[in-house]
Design an enzyme around this catalytic site. Structure first.
Site, PDB file in Angstrom:
ATOM      1  N   GLY A 171       0.824  -1.204   0.000  1.00 54.28           N
ATOM      2  CA  GLY A 171       0.000   0.000   0.000  1.00 54.28           C
ATOM      3  C   GLY A 171       0.853   1.245   0.000  1.00 54.28           C
ATOM      4  O   GLY A 171       1.971   1.239   0.539  1.00 54.28           O
ATOM      5  N   GLN A 227       2.707  10.012   1.077  1.00 55.88           N
ATOM      6  CA  GLN A 227       4.058   9.454   1.219  1.00 55.88           C
ATOM      7  C   GLN A 227       4.985   9.865   0.084  1.00 55.88           C
ATOM      8  O   GLN A 227       6.200   9.758   0.207  1.00 55.88           O
ATOM      9  CB  GLN A 227       3.998   7.919   1.283  1.00 55.88           C
ATOM     10  CG  GLN A 227       3.318   7.406   2.531  1.00 55.88           C
ATOM     11  CD  GLN A 227       3.215   5.901   2.499  1.00 55.88           C
ATOM     12  OE1 GLN A 227       2.247   5.353   1.978  1.00 55.88           O
ATOM     13  NE2 GLN A 227       4.219   5.217   3.012  1.00 55.88           N
ATOM     14  N   LEU A 248       6.332   1.876   4.154  1.00 54.58           N
ATOM     15  CA  LEU A 248       7.451   2.269   3.284  1.00 54.58           C
ATOM     16  C   LEU A 248       8.111   3.556   3.766  1.00 54.58           C
ATOM     17  O   LEU A 248       9.275   3.790   3.454  1.00 54.58           O
ATOM     18  CB  LEU A 248       6.967   2.420   1.836  1.00 54.58           C
ATOM     19  CG  LEU A 248       6.614   1.092   1.154  1.00 54.58           C
ATOM     20  CD1 LEU A 248       5.939   1.336  -0.180  1.00 54.58           C
ATOM     21  CD2 LEU A 248       7.865   0.236   0.973  1.00 54.58           C
ATOM     22  N   HIS A 292      -2.700   7.840   6.583  1.00 56.50           N
ATOM     23  CA  HIS A 292      -1.702   8.707   5.929  1.00 56.50           C
ATOM     24  C   HIS A 292      -2.357   9.969   5.369  1.00 56.50           C
ATOM     25  O   HIS A 292      -1.792  11.063   5.460  1.00 56.50           O
ATOM     26  CB  HIS A 292      -1.008   7.971   4.776  1.00 56.50           C
ATOM     27  CG  HIS A 292       0.131   7.091   5.181  1.00 56.50           C
ATOM     28  ND1 HIS A 292       1.240   7.553   5.855  1.00 56.50           N
ATOM     29  CD2 HIS A 292       0.356   5.767   4.986  1.00 56.50           C
ATOM     30  CE1 HIS A 292       2.090   6.540   6.050  1.00 56.50           C
ATOM     31  NE2 HIS A 292       1.566   5.446   5.536  1.00 56.50           N
TER      32      HIS A 292
HETATM   33  C1  QAP Z   1       0.978  -0.821   4.976  1.00 59.92           C
HETATM   34  O1  QAP Z   1       3.132  -1.165   4.100  1.00 59.92           O
HETATM   35  C2  QAP Z   1       0.699  -2.088   5.732  1.00 59.92           C
HETATM   36  O2  QAP Z   1       9.879  -1.615   6.396  1.00 59.92           O
HETATM   37  C3  QAP Z   1       1.789  -0.997   3.712  1.00 59.92           C
HETATM   38  O3  QAP Z   1      11.835  -2.259   4.672  1.00 59.92           O
HETATM   39  C4  QAP Z   1       1.717  -2.901   6.192  1.00 59.92           C
HETATM   40  O4  QAP Z   1       3.750  -1.890   2.090  1.00 59.92           O
HETATM   41  C5  QAP Z   1      -0.584  -2.441   5.987  1.00 59.92           C
HETATM   42  C6  QAP Z   1       7.858  -2.231   3.435  1.00 59.92           C
HETATM   43  C7  QAP Z   1       1.427  -4.069   6.881  1.00 59.92           C
HETATM   44  C8  QAP Z   1      -0.873  -3.612   6.644  1.00 59.92           C
HETATM   45  C9  QAP Z   1       0.128  -4.425   7.106  1.00 59.92           C
HETATM   46  C10 QAP Z   1       8.210  -1.905   4.713  1.00 59.92           C
HETATM   47  C11 QAP Z   1       8.873  -2.553   2.533  1.00 59.92           C
HETATM   48  C12 QAP Z   1       6.459  -2.188   2.977  1.00 59.92           C
HETATM   49  C13 QAP Z   1       9.531  -1.936   5.119  1.00 59.92           C
HETATM   50  C14 QAP Z   1       4.063  -1.620   3.225  1.00 59.92           C
HETATM   51  C15 QAP Z   1      10.545  -2.259   4.226  1.00 59.92           C
HETATM   52  C16 QAP Z   1      10.202  -2.574   2.923  1.00 59.92           C
HETATM   53  C17 QAP Z   1       5.442  -1.741   3.737  1.00 59.92           C
HETATM   54 CO    CO Z   2       2.413   3.540   5.501  1.00 55.80          CO
END
Ligand code: QAP
Ligand code: CO
Length: 167
Positions: free
Chosen positions: A46, A51, A92, A137
Site C-alpha cells: 500500500g 508518502q 514504506l 496517511h
Molecule cells: C501498509 O506497508 C501495511 O519496512 C503498507 O523495509 C503494512 O507496504 C498495511 C515495506 C502491513 C498492513 C500491514 C516496509 C517494505 C512495505 C519496510 C508496506 C521495508 C520494505 C510496507
Molecule cells: Co504507511
C-alpha cells in the site's frame, strides 16, 4: 512511468492533511500509475499520495499474492467499522520497523475508482488493515502514532542511526 521518492518518518510533510481530488485528469492518472509502480518496486502492499509528498486523497493497494489486483481509492471514506484485530504493520515511510497495531476487523469503504465511478468495498483481514493504515496517511497519521511515546522515541533514534550509516 517513474519511481517517486518516498518521504521518511519523521518528515513533517507526512503530517499534512490531503485534499479531495476534484477532477480525475491526466495529471492524476499519471500520478496513480507512478504510485503503483513505486509501490510494486518497493515492494509494498500500500502507498498513499502523502508518502510521495502529494497531498491529495489517493491510495494504491495490492494485497494479492500474485501482485496483480491493483486497488485505487480516490477520496476514500470509511462508512462502517466492526470488531477488532491486531496486525503487525510496517510502512514504506518507516523502513525496517514493524509493530503490532489494533484496528477494526472489518471496514466498508466508499471511494471513486480511476474512472470516477463511486464504489463501495467491504474488507476484512489484511486488506482492512491496509485500508485503515493508508487512510491514516491521508489524515497526516503514520502507524507509529498508534504506538507508545517510548516506542516512537526508539524508532526515531533507530531511523536516525540508519540514515547516518546510509549517508
Ligand atoms: C501498509 O506497508 C501495511 O519496512 C503498507 O523495509 C503494512 O507496504 C498495511 C515495506 C502491513 C498492513 C500491514 C516496509 C517494505 C512495505 C519496510 C508496506 C521495508 C520494505 C510496507
Ligand atoms: Co504507511
Amino acid at each position: 512511468m517513474a519511481l517517486l521518492p518516498i518521504l521518511r518518518f519523521p518528515d513533517a510533510r507526512l503530517k499534512k492533511i490531503a485534499s479531495p481530488v476534484e477532477k480525475i485528469d491526466d495529471g492524476i492518472r499519471t500520478l496513480i500509475a507512478n504510485m503503483a509502480e513505486t509501490m510494486y518496486e518497493a515492494p509494498g502492499i500500500g502507498l498513499a499520495a502523502t508518502q510521495v509528498d502529494v497531498h491529495k486523497q489517493i491510495v494504491v493497494i495490492d494485497t494479492s499474492e500474485e501482485r496483480n489486483q491493483l486497488l485505487v481509492l480516490i477520496n476514500p471514506r470509511i462508512t462502517h467499522m466492526d470488531g477488532v484485530q491486531v496486525y503487525e504493520e510496517g510502512c514504506l515511510s518507516v523502513p525496517g520497523i514493524y509493530d503490532k497495531v489494533e484496528r477494526a476487523a472489518e471496514v466498508d469503504v466508499t471511494f471513486l475508482d480511476i474512472e470516477g465511478e463511486s464504489r463501495t468495498l467491504k474488507a476484512d483481514g489484511l486488506l482492512a488493515v491496509c485500508i485503515q493504515h493508508e487512510l491514516d496517511h491521508l489524515q497526516g497519521k503514520v502507524f507509529v502514532d498508534h504506538l507508545s511515546q517510548l516506542k516512537q522515541l526508539r524508532i526515531k533514534t533507530k531511523l536516525a542511526k540508519q540514515a547516518r550509516i546510509t549517508a
